[in-house]
Design an enzyme around this catalytic site. Structure first.
Site, mmCIF file in Angstrom:
data_model
loop_
_atom_site.group_PDB
_atom_site.id
_atom_site.type_symbol
_atom_site.label_atom_id
_atom_site.label_comp_id
_atom_site.label_asym_id
_atom_site.label_seq_id
_atom_site.Cartn_x
_atom_site.Cartn_y
_atom_site.Cartn_z
ATOM 1 N N SER A 277 71.008 -8.461 170.558
ATOM 2 C CA SER A 277 69.761 -9.006 171.068
ATOM 3 C C SER A 277 69.998 -9.873 172.307
ATOM 4 C CB SER A 277 69.036 -9.779 169.963
ATOM 5 O OG SER A 277 67.745 -10.137 170.354
ATOM 6 N N ASP B 191 63.096 -6.385 172.224
ATOM 7 C CA ASP B 191 62.237 -6.606 171.057
ATOM 8 C C ASP B 191 61.490 -7.932 171.140
ATOM 9 O OD1 ASP B 191 64.370 -8.318 170.539
ATOM 10 O OD2 ASP B 191 64.574 -7.742 168.428
ATOM 11 N N LYS C 214 59.373 -7.130 165.347
ATOM 12 C CA LYS C 214 58.975 -7.598 166.671
ATOM 13 C C LYS C 214 59.241 -6.505 167.697
ATOM 14 C CE LYS C 214 63.248 -10.336 167.046
ATOM 15 N NZ LYS C 214 63.674 -10.205 165.637
#
Length: 599
Positions: A154, A316, A426
């Site tokens: 991420s 995301d 998300k």
């Protein structure tokens, strides 16, 4: 290689690693440490494991069981496979989805994940190109798979990578699957025959590439569910600047804008191409504010753009900024963006002729703003709070859908937004176009995002938040912080005050204590391995202190819900004093061992 360090446990682990690891680089890394006799480093690398926790693994890449490596990915996948075989009777029919981002090793580890399942004669839908994280949970539902794996870290630093797991409902794993997988990992540590044979993936008859179909179907679905004003979008004079933050997002953001009928956005050209080195940002995290968005602001100013949309590297999450009349830029917090999304999706729901009834839901995490709760109480829909993390909101959304409910929106303060239910996680790709459509709708009515936010506060009350964190690299220090707070006024006595502020209720989700409940037991799930203390103050402020599940951080979250009659300056002053007291009273004894967040 027979090298003795003089430590029997370390020597045994060195021998084991060198027997198992077929990666030349990490094999040589451990061999070199052994030759040097670096017992301390070898013990740190080999005598503890990277724990399988929040939706999988995340950590620094390198040699050793405490790092992300070929060996730890193989071990995790072997454990995941065994657990799935134990609990999924149709695994050989339903299969696995695998995606990966643009970080170092992501493609290699996606192939390793795929080959282990293929060797067990389980079909694998492996994306042929880098993709956003939302494509994995979407793919799990679209193809009816039992499991999904996304290789990504991420927004973490470039040295990190991760292994994120989804279950058959399209949501991140929660108990009992996380502990079941962890147990199976420990039972299957030795790499199986052919687990290293990633060259077999491409030609395997059970391997398929879902990339093109997912591209088409995902964007068709978000267009149908979320786009409400395509014609108006095409005519809008608003200019948007977008950054992919050196991640995967650019291509998918372009397609998202096309789906919603927008003119092309202005890209931050220095950050368009995926680059695992993230050369133009200190941290590839748009949540860090202006320090992460300086190139976006420069680009927007040069092109006359008034709104910035930023995805994190796996696309995301979404950050939003808006140019103010002064020429300065307001970077909305995740809570502020969540308030705007909540209002917007409720507005779209009503404009479609539907009522905001009790079977219509919005969700947020317990450390996020209570703005959705206030909206629900005033507007007649239902709101639920979950534990921190989208794994909880995604699973709860799935349960509500099964019950015939409608879920409009879910969010967490860490700029994670789930607009609709195309993806039960998300999704920054759909969220960026939803926010652009919201801004376009407001612009046509003479309003900015900032003005609309102020209108919400004027109507529903000021929800002022202040969140930040300290970096802490020593687990004993973290444990000492929380144990001290739990016993601040004597053994087993939680604090009744924080400076001049009276504490009304205390909730401790590690022990399960909640003084606001008649039986003193917390309603939310309890985790003995996660630190989370929440204080409700007599003045209406709520503060939570918790540890991060993916980073070495002690985080704090505060919110002051004040009536509209109070001016914003006095609310900010009260909240600022509250935060200072929390830091001084609760964290003061170990502040020298904490590193404050820096913009």
């Amino acid at each position: 290689m027979a090298v003795s360090t003089g430590d029997a446990e370390v020597d045994s682990k060195v021998e084991e690693w060198l027997n198992w690891d077929k990666n030349e680089k990490t094999h040589a890394e451990i061999a070199s440490l052994a030759r040097k006799g670096d017992v301390k480093e070898l013990r740190a690398r080999l005598c503890s494991r990277l724990e399988f926790g929040t939706a999988g693994l995340r950590g620094r890449m390198g040699a050793g069981y405490s790092r992300m490596s070929d060996v730890t990915v193989i071990q995790s996948t072997q454990g995941l496979l065994r657990h799935a075989q134990n609990v999924c009777p149709d695994l050989k029919k339903r299969g696995l989805v695998v995606g990966y981002d643009a970080r170092h090793n992501s493609h290699r580890w996606a192939l390793m994940t795929a080959v282990i399942f293929l060797n067990a004669e389980i079909p694998v839908y492996l994306y042929s190109e880098i993709c956003p994280t939302p494509f994995v949970p979407y793919g799990v539902l679209h193809y009816g798979c039992d499991v999904g794996v996304m290789i990504t870290a991420s927004h973490n630093p470039k040295e990190d990578n991760g292994y994120k797991v989804y279950w058959s409902n399209g949501a991140q794993i929660i108990p009992p699957h996380d502990s079941g997988i962890a147990e199976c990992i420990l039972q299957n540590l030795a790499p199986w025959p052919n687990s290293w044979n990633i060259s077999a993936v491409e030609s395997h008859p059970l391997r398929s590439d879902p990339y093109k179909e997912t591209m088409n179907c995902y964007f068709e679905d978000i267009g149908k569910q979320l786009c409400k004003h395509r014609d108006a979008n095409a005519e809008s004079p608003l200019k948007f600047t977008y950054t992919a933050m050196h991640g995967v997002g650019h291509r998918f953001a372009q397609e998202s804008f096309r789906t919603f009928g927008f003119k092309p956005f202005i890209p931050v050209k220095e950050q368009v191409e995926p680059d695992p080195e993230f050369p133009t940002v200190k941290f590839p995290n748009p949540e860090e504010g202006k320090s992460a968005l300086n190139l976006s602001i420069k680009t927007a100013n040069e092109h006359g753009s008034s709104i910035i949309l930023a995805n994190d590297p796996d696309a995301d999450r979404l950050a939003v900024a808006e140019k103010q009349p002064s020429g300065d830029w307001k970077v909305f917090t995740g809570n502020e963006t969540g308030a705007l999304f909540g209002w917007w999706l409720l507005t779209c729901h009503r404009n479609s002729g539907k009522e905001a009834a009790a079977d219509v839901y919005m969700l947020s995490s317990t450390v996020s703003s209570k703005i959705l709760k206030t909206l629900a109480e005033k507007e007649g829909f239902s709101f639920e709070e979950t534990l921190t993390g989208f794994k909880w909101m995604g699973n709860r959304a799935h349960e509500l859908l099964k019950e015939g409910k409608e879920v409009l929106f879910a969010f967490e303060e860490a700029i994670g937004f789930m607009c609709g239910t195309v993806v039960l996680d998300k999704d920054g790709v759909s969220a960026m176009s939803c926010m652009a459509e919201c801004a376009t709708y407001l612009h046509a009515r003479g309003l900015t995002l900032t003005q609309q936010l102020n209108l919400l506060y004027n109507k529903y009350g000021i929800h002022k938040t202040s969140n930040s964190y300290f970096l802490c690299y020593h687990q004993p220090v973290i444990e000492r912080i929380f144990e001290r707070i739990r016993n601040l006024e004597g053994p087993g006595k939680y604090p009744s005050r924080c400076g001049r502020f009276e504490i009304k209720y205390v909730r401790d989700l590690m022990t399960g204590y909640d003084s606001s409940e008649n039986d003193l037991k917390a309603c939310l799930p309890v985790s003995s391995s996660s630190q989370m203390l929440t204080f409700t103050f007599a003045n209406g402020c709520v503060a939570t202190i918790r540890t991060s599940g993916t980073e070495p951080k002690v985080k704090y979250y505060t919110e002051y819900l004040a009536p509209p009659s109070l001016d914003e300056a006095s609310v900010e002053k009260e909240l600022k004093e509250m935060v200072e007291n929390i830091v001084d009273v609760f964290l003061e004894p170990v502040k020298n061992e904490l590193v404050p967040r820096s913009e």
